[in-house]
Enzyme design. Sequence first.
Site, PDB file in Angstrom:
ATOM      1  N   SER A   1       0.914  -1.446   0.112  1.00  0.00           N
ATOM      2  CA  SER A   1      -0.004  -0.076   0.071  1.00  0.00           C
ATOM      3  C   SER A   1       1.005   1.385   0.193  1.00  0.00           C
ATOM      4  CB  SER A   1      -0.678  -0.081   0.761  1.00  0.00           C
ATOM      5  OG  SER A   1      -2.009   0.887   0.715  1.00  0.00           O
TER       6      SER A   1
ATOM      7  N   ASP B   1      -5.288  -4.542  -2.843  1.00  0.00           N
ATOM      8  CA  ASP B   1      -4.342  -3.642  -1.925  1.00  0.00           C
ATOM      9  C   ASP B   1      -4.220  -4.797  -1.164  1.00  0.00           C
ATOM     10  OD1 ASP B   1      -3.044  -2.905  -0.036  1.00  0.00           O
ATOM     11  OD2 ASP B   1      -4.431  -0.730  -0.625  1.00  0.00           O
TER      12      ASP B   1
END
Length: 846
Positions: free
Chosen positions: A392, A677
């Site tokens: 991320s 993610d």
Amino acid sequence: MFRAVLLRRMSTQLLPLLAPVIFTKMETGFPDSQVEKYPYYNLTVKVLRARNIHGTDLLSKADCYVALDLPTASPVTFRTQVVHNSSDPEWNETFSYRVHSIVKNILEFTFYDKDVLLKSHAASIHFDVGNITPGQTLKHTFVLNPQGKEELDMEFSLEESTDPPTEVITNGVLVAHPCLRVQGSINKSEKTKWIIQENCQVKVSVPGAFENPSSTFCSADSEERRKIPFVFYVDREICPELHAELLQTTAILEEGWSEDLKMHTARLGKGSVSLGTLPLGQNVEISIPIGEEQAVDLSVKVEESPQDLDVRLSFELCKGEREFLDMRKKISSRALKMILGLPEEPKKDEIPIVAVVASGGGMRAMTAFYGNLLGLQQLHLLDILMYICGISGSTWCLSKLYKDPHWSQKDLQDEISIVRKLVTSSKVGAFSVERLMYYFQQLMMLEKEGWKVTLTDLWGLIIEYFLHQKQDPSKLSDQQSAVRWGQNPFPIYAAVNVKPNVSRQEFTEWCEFTPYEFGIHKYGAFIRIEDFGSEFFNGLLLRKRLEPRICFLQGIWASAFAANLDEIWDEVISSKAGFLDTLKEAIKAIDEARGHPPLDPLQLQQRMVLPGGAFRHLFQDLIKIRLSVEESANFMRGLYLHKDYANAKEFVAWKGPNLDAVPNQLTPMEESLSLVDGAFSINSPFPLVLQAERGVDVILSFNYSWEAPFEVLHQAEKYCEEREIPFPHIAVSETDKQKPKECYMFMDPRNLKVPIVLHFPLVNNTFQKYKAPGVEHETEDEKSFGNFSVEGENSPYRSMNFTYAPDEFDRLIELSRYNILNNKDAIVKALNLAMKRRALKNVKRK
């Protein structure tokens, strides 16, 4: 190296299958891939009868039939006849398959009402063909609904085929069958037996082939072309057929509408030819009957594709990473001698493998990660790192650093000063009309290239502005120059593959992006990073696409934010207008530039109509979903699971009932990957550095999670327990949970396979009093600078805040740097312990 997993855990009834197996070392550069030769078996499935069936229609009994799918043997769904109005239907219908014994053959049969799928607990049943003893008949009664005592009787038999065994390529988890290339043309001449009628077309297809339903059409409006070419790629083992259909399309006026027409297609005739009956490597002329006194003439050539695969089927590290480690260990050896005060440089097998894992957290993670790395650099510890793995927001830091091939050899203060200007600058320009027009142009280019455009791609372009404020042409493969000589740690970027309709608690697969490859270690399947997004079939690269710019990968790596563009807009713009509302001006400008009249504002406000293909897909996604998923071509398409895949030690599966035990539903059988993610699974990429092949001894865990200093450790521990991966037990006192310290060490002194984990929560603990280790703040300004809270409702470091004031940026950098400097002794202690444990491991190996 490759292990003959077939020889493990086999029941005595299957021993006859082992005799014909031949193992041959494969010359492909894949360390643990093998060519294996296995026999075929003829499978007969007989659907006998069902009992006590309760229909969904209250006025009549059920109209039942059974559908059968065996995707490893046939692309066709077989089905019985419908037995009408019966509670005890009887079919006695037989279906035949030829199965290859190396793959996991799972027959799926589904019990249907003619109009409505029966909503019983066992309407769909998966049956493992490996349960059938060759040479014997197996009868079995399957319970469809225990409450209603609904049952289905089936009969199975398995006989060895007279077809000779054939070679396949496997890594013990995935299997690549030989692939056929079918090329040819529809021939049109005066001698053609069929006549093209008005609105008629001839469609040529190969069920189960690459780009299924790939087809070639020949119609009246193409009569000037004497030959209409086609090319298909298909798995040789599914007994493929070439189909020809005569179709007629007519327009029907839609009832209730005066202007809309509905197109209706009718099949006038159909014929097929088995590709197995055609000679390999020869051009042949064939005629396929497609109806009464009608036929289609074809020129066809069937060839075997090259055996060398474009997908790397291996659990070993790729060549680029192995070469990197050899060079990096020389640098690490010198650094360890200096840091630990050793009399001589440690040998190659004595060097501990040290990895950094950095959590997500948006701009907070990116900024704090810079500070942590600066602290490691000032302690001369960067050179002892083998891997840096981000997820991320921390990937933003990595992707910027690795644009410079020599970043770790330069003073990071210079890079941080550049980043400071970006982080503290306004982000409003990211949502200007001009920038939105740029986004749309880029998305349309992606769509033209063949990508499925999603919100993740738009978010990647917004990240590009946040991090560069201009177009960034770089690609992930460019970073090979940053590791080619071992001069920097090896970067790994994390994501997870999910199923859109399955929760992350039930199914996630960790994916890794490196400068050399993209892949899923669970399956031992990797492709060159330059080929990410290209289309593969049976391990072959068949449709090459340009490697995406790194901003689009950043959109994947941090896609948790993509579902919150309205919130990001509110944070950046501080306006009552929503993000979608501001698109009116941008779309109007684009339409006017194209010469189209502007859209009705009411339509935009209602989010009903938007122009252009990329626009439509983009905003339909925005309307329908909150979680943005990147759909990428599945590079494992056409590969099958090895019959003993679940027993392979490399296949890291969850314990208990889960999708890993249902091969027909696993990723190789999917058309696309659904990448998101990695924070949706664990907000720190531990799984990627815990792979046994990487042999990591020490993990420096930098945690930037919001108000959760130990959550990623507990998640990682649970993940490892479920998959029997060595990981230390995480025990944290209530005091530490309430007021965490700067650094924690976790290890298992009794198990040398368990890595040492040094965990650094993002906390302002002693920095409030000390500006450097042992040096207290002196002036009021210094005390004020150090006295701040990282967390809290009014903190400037919220995940949705992408712009910091200069002093906010400086504080976070200095805090993260200080927390490393203040725990030098802990890091050195972990390195000394790791070297001693390495020595013990080496003794045990000898």
